[in-house]
Design a protein around this motif. Structure first.
Motif, PDB file in Angstrom:
ATOM      1  N   ARG A  55       0.851  -1.198   0.000  1.00 52.51           N
ATOM      2  CA  ARG A  55       0.000   0.000   0.000  1.00 52.51           C
ATOM      3  C   ARG A  55       0.885   1.244   0.000  1.00 52.51           C
ATOM      4  NH1 ARG A  55      -4.214  -0.169   4.665  1.00 52.51           N
ATOM      5  NH2 ARG A  55      -2.360  -0.624   5.860  1.00 52.51           N
ATOM      6  N   THR A  83      -4.267   6.875  -3.012  1.00 51.17           N
ATOM      7  CA  THR A  83      -5.231   5.962  -3.633  1.00 51.17           C
ATOM      8  C   THR A  83      -5.337   6.212  -5.129  1.00 51.17           C
ATOM      9  OG1 THR A  83      -6.459   5.992  -1.571  1.00 51.17           O
ATOM     10  CG2 THR A  83      -7.584   5.079  -3.471  1.00 51.17           C
ATOM     11  N   GLN A  89      -6.115   0.483  -9.482  1.00 54.16           N
ATOM     12  CA  GLN A  89      -6.717   0.734  -8.185  1.00 54.16           C
ATOM     13  C   GLN A  89      -7.485  -0.491  -7.713  1.00 54.16           C
ATOM     14  OE1 GLN A  89      -9.048   4.270  -8.545  1.00 54.16           O
ATOM     15  NE2 GLN A  89      -7.264   5.602  -8.502  1.00 54.16           N
TER      16      GLN A  89
END
Length: 184
Positions: A55, A83, A89
């Motif tokens: 992440r 993000t 994504q």
């Protein structure tokens, strides 16, 4: 009463003793060197089962100052959150971080004509000059084939190119876990 048999030559006690100790030494060398050291016979192997998650996140207290980055003085910059900067994504198994974006805004300039299915095939067979016109087919709800013929289907209205500011300050978190089920 007792008879003592003496073997001369090959089967003398000296030769048998030498053969015995040679075979014993070879057995010990085979077990310790080959089986234990080379083949690692003292270990038990098992394929681990696990998961890794990658992440991207902003560091705590991060504030964007575009003048801080040299590339923002040369070209336009935008700030995206982590993000949006990750592509694709929604996946956590792989990660591609966006650093430069080129956006294009387009409009469809070609009209679509609806033909029945049998007429569309007949009209397409005569058209062999594909460098001037292209044909695009789609089937509509009423089972007719929509044929689009034009030299350029879309025209570009505007393009914009910019860097993503502060990407080098993002934190990359790698979270992983694994286990060997047979050892549990």
């Amino acid at each position: 009463m007792f008879m003592i048999v003496q073997f001369k030559g090959l089967f003398s006690s000296r030769n048998l003793g030498l053969l015995y100790w040679t075979l014993t030494l070879l057995t010990v060398l085979y077990v310790f060197i080959y089986e234990i050291v080379i083949q690692k016979g003292y270990l038990e192997y098992e394929a681990p089962v696990g998961h890794a998650r990658v992440r991207l996140k902003l560091p705590k207290g991060f504030t964007l100052d575009a003048e801080r980055y040299a590339y923002c003085l040369e070209a336009p910059c935008q700030m995206w959150d982590p993000t949006d900067a990750v592509y694709p994504q929604g996946t956590e198994e792989s990660l591609s971080i966006t650093t430069f974006i080129k956006e294009s805004s387009q409009r469809r300039t070609c009209a679509t004509e609806a033909l029945p299915a049998q007429d569309a095939d007949a009209n397409d067979s005569d058209d062999h000059d594909h460098s001037v016109r292209s044909s695009y087919r789609s089937i509509s709800a009423d089972n007719s084939i929509n044929v689009t013929r034009c030299s350029k289907v879309y025209s570009t209205l505007r393009t914009a190119a910019f860097h993503l500011a502060g990407v080098e300050d993002f934190q990359l978190n790698v979270e992983h876990s694994m286990q060997c089920p047979r050892f549990l």
